[in-house]
Design a protein around this motif. Structure first.
Motif, mmCIF file in Angstrom:
data_model
loop_
_atom_site.group_PDB
_atom_site.id
_atom_site.type_symbol
_atom_site.label_atom_id
_atom_site.label_comp_id
_atom_site.label_asym_id
_atom_site.label_seq_id
_atom_site.Cartn_x
_atom_site.Cartn_y
_atom_site.Cartn_z
ATOM 1 N N TYR A 128 -3.006 -8.603 3.549
ATOM 2 C CA TYR A 128 -3.053 -7.224 3.055
ATOM 3 C C TYR A 128 -2.183 -7.095 1.806
ATOM 4 N N VAL A 129 -2.457 -6.054 1.039
ATOM 5 C CA VAL A 129 -1.706 -5.725 -0.177
ATOM 6 C C VAL A 129 -0.971 -4.410 0.055
ATOM 7 N N PRO A 130 0.363 -4.430 0.079
ATOM 8 C CA PRO A 130 1.122 -3.181 0.175
ATOM 9 C C PRO A 130 1.487 -2.645 -1.201
ATOM 10 N N VAL A 131 1.340 -1.329 -1.391
ATOM 11 C CA VAL A 131 1.738 -0.658 -2.625
ATOM 12 C C VAL A 131 2.628 0.522 -2.251
ATOM 13 N N SER A 132 3.805 0.611 -2.826
ATOM 14 C CA SER A 132 4.740 1.705 -2.558
ATOM 15 C C SER A 132 5.062 2.438 -3.853
ATOM 16 N N VAL A 133 5.176 3.763 -3.770
ATOM 17 C CA VAL A 133 5.475 4.597 -4.943
ATOM 18 C C VAL A 133 6.630 5.527 -4.594
ATOM 19 N N SER A 134 7.628 5.593 -5.476
ATOM 20 C CA SER A 134 8.826 6.407 -5.256
ATOM 21 C C SER A 134 8.782 7.665 -6.118
ATOM 22 N N PHE A 135 9.200 8.795 -5.524
ATOM 23 C CA PHE A 135 9.253 10.078 -6.231
ATOM 24 C C PHE A 135 10.621 10.722 -6.028
ATOM 25 N N ASP A 136 10.990 11.603 -6.953
ATOM 26 C CA ASP A 136 12.211 12.405 -6.827
ATOM 27 C C ASP A 136 13.431 11.519 -6.562
ATOM 28 N N GLY A 137 13.549 10.452 -7.377
ATOM 29 C CA GLY A 137 14.699 9.571 -7.245
ATOM 30 C C GLY A 137 14.720 8.757 -5.975
ATOM 31 N N GLY A 138 13.575 8.590 -5.342
ATOM 32 C CA GLY A 138 13.484 7.834 -4.096
ATOM 33 C C GLY A 138 13.540 8.683 -2.845
ATOM 34 N N ARG A 139 13.628 10.007 -2.992
ATOM 35 C CA ARG A 139 13.679 10.876 -1.818
ATOM 36 C C ARG A 139 12.345 10.875 -1.078
ATOM 37 N N TRP A 140 11.252 10.763 -1.820
ATOM 38 C CA TRP A 140 9.919 10.660 -1.231
ATOM 39 C C TRP A 140 9.353 9.295 -1.606
ATOM 40 N N VAL A 141 8.817 8.578 -0.633
ATOM 41 C CA VAL A 141 8.200 7.272 -0.905
ATOM 42 C C VAL A 141 6.894 7.179 -0.122
ATOM 43 N N THR A 142 5.819 6.852 -0.817
ATOM 44 C CA THR A 142 4.524 6.653 -0.158
ATOM 45 C C THR A 142 4.224 5.158 -0.068
ATOM 46 N N HIS A 143 3.483 4.782 0.982
ATOM 47 C CA HIS A 143 3.072 3.394 1.183
ATOM 48 C C HIS A 143 1.571 3.373 1.465
ATOM 49 N N THR A 144 0.872 2.466 0.813
ATOM 50 C CA THR A 144 -0.567 2.292 1.030
ATOM 51 C C THR A 144 -0.860 0.818 1.236
ATOM 52 N N ASN A 145 -1.654 0.505 2.265
ATOM 53 C CA ASN A 145 -2.074 -0.870 2.545
ATOM 54 C C ASN A 145 -3.584 -0.963 2.545
ATOM 55 N N VAL A 146 -4.105 -2.022 1.947
ATOM 56 C CA VAL A 146 -5.514 -2.388 2.069
ATOM 57 C C VAL A 146 -5.549 -3.870 2.416
ATOM 58 N N GLY A 147 -6.317 -4.236 3.451
ATOM 59 C CA GLY A 147 -6.285 -5.623 3.873
ATOM 60 C C GLY A 147 -7.533 -6.078 4.601
ATOM 61 N N TRP A 148 -7.431 -7.289 5.120
ATOM 62 C CA TRP A 148 -8.535 -7.961 5.805
ATOM 63 C C TRP A 148 -7.964 -8.687 7.005
ATOM 64 N N ALA A 149 -8.759 -8.800 8.078
ATOM 65 C CA ALA A 149 -8.346 -9.538 9.263
ATOM 66 C C ALA A 149 -9.553 -10.238 9.870
ATOM 67 N N ARG A 150 -9.310 -11.412 10.455
ATOM 68 C CA ARG A 150 -10.365 -12.157 11.151
ATOM 69 C C ARG A 150 -9.903 -12.490 12.563
ATOM 70 N N ASP A 151 -10.728 -12.129 13.536
ATOM 71 C CA ASP A 151 -10.428 -12.372 14.941
ATOM 72 C C ASP A 151 -10.637 -13.844 15.267
ATOM 73 N N HIS A 152 -9.655 -14.459 15.950
ATOM 74 C CA HIS A 152 -9.746 -15.884 16.277
ATOM 75 C C HIS A 152 -10.875 -16.191 17.252
ATOM 76 N N VAL A 153 -11.150 -15.276 18.167
ATOM 77 C CA VAL A 153 -12.136 -15.542 19.218
ATOM 78 C C VAL A 153 -13.558 -15.274 18.731
ATOM 79 N N SER A 154 -13.808 -14.068 18.199
ATOM 80 C CA SER A 154 -15.163 -13.690 17.799
ATOM 81 C C SER A 154 -15.525 -14.161 16.394
ATOM 82 N N GLY A 155 -14.507 -14.423 15.569
ATOM 83 C CA GLY A 155 -14.766 -14.770 14.178
ATOM 84 C C GLY A 155 -15.164 -13.589 13.317
#
Length: 233
Positions: A128-155
């Protein structure tokens, strides 16, 4: 840096995030533990019919490579038991600054082992790719993830996502909230508080969460801690 027996239910929750984040987030942040040091995140998660205990140590030996290796133990009300083993590495393309942004990439593997003769090993590999953005001197911080996963059993492959928000209430208290999910299952959400017992070193937290928004079945509560010492000498 996406968590979570009812072994199947735990794994379905983990598939929603496929990320390991700053406690208590499932949505990961574009930050690393202190360069030349290690940290420990540990927590207990309680459902009405089962409980989980987690410990995830992480070290940053080079300054831009965080290695996490740990696991969990699960127990249901009928005494069924299972364990997880997790290995993840994370690095940053850009470090986040106050009123700035950061981004990175993480890849990991989780193995789930029911302690029963008929139980086979389950788990996933994920990225996955994490992206974080800081606002108001770091008082507010947002985090966004977009990623991929593969199940070992089902593929089977799936896309994962997460969105989180941290709000600094004062020098010791922080509110957090997030939602996360994937393209195959329902979304999850949780909210809670962090408290800095020792600022920038030792924190405790409490969260409440549920699938499909709050008030649904299979709600959970979690209690945890995070210890981040200074650089080792």
């Amino acid at each position: 840096m996406f968590r979570l027996i009812a072994c199947g239910l735990f794994l379905s929750l983990f598939r929603h995030s496929a990320a390991w984040a700053a406690r208590p987030f499932m949505t990961d942040d574009a930050r690393l533990t202190t360069a030349g040091s290690c940290q420990l995140e540990s927590w207990s998660r309680r459902y009405s019919d089962r409980s989980e205990i987690w410990a995830l140590p992480a070290c940053n030996p080079t300054g831009n490579l965080e290695i996490t290796a740990g696991g969990a133990a699960f127990q249901g009300i009928n005494k069924t038991q299972s364990t997880d083993a997790v290995l993840q590495i994370k690095t940053l393309f850009k470090s986040m600054t106050a009123d700035g942004w950061g981004a990175g990439v993480a890849i990991g593997n989780v193995r789930h082992r029911p302690n029963a003769p008929a139980g086979g090993e389950q788990g996933q590999i994920y990225l996955y790719v994490p992206v974080s953005v800081s606002f108001d001197g770091g008082r507010w911080v947002t985090h966004t993830n977009v990623g991929w996963a593969r199940d070992h059993v089902s593929g089977q492959d799936q896309w994962t996502w997460g969105m989180g928000l941290e709000v600094q209430l004062n020098e010791r208290w922080m509110w957090i909230g997030e939602i996360y999910g994937n393209n195959r299952q329902n979304q999850f959400g949780q909210t809670g508080l962090r408290y800095q017992v020792v600022p920038d070193s030792f924190q405790i937290d409490f969260t409440y969460g549920a699938p499909r928004g709050f008030g649904a079945t299979q709600n959970w509560m979690s209690f945890g801690l995070r210890w981040t010492p200074e650089k080792f000498r």
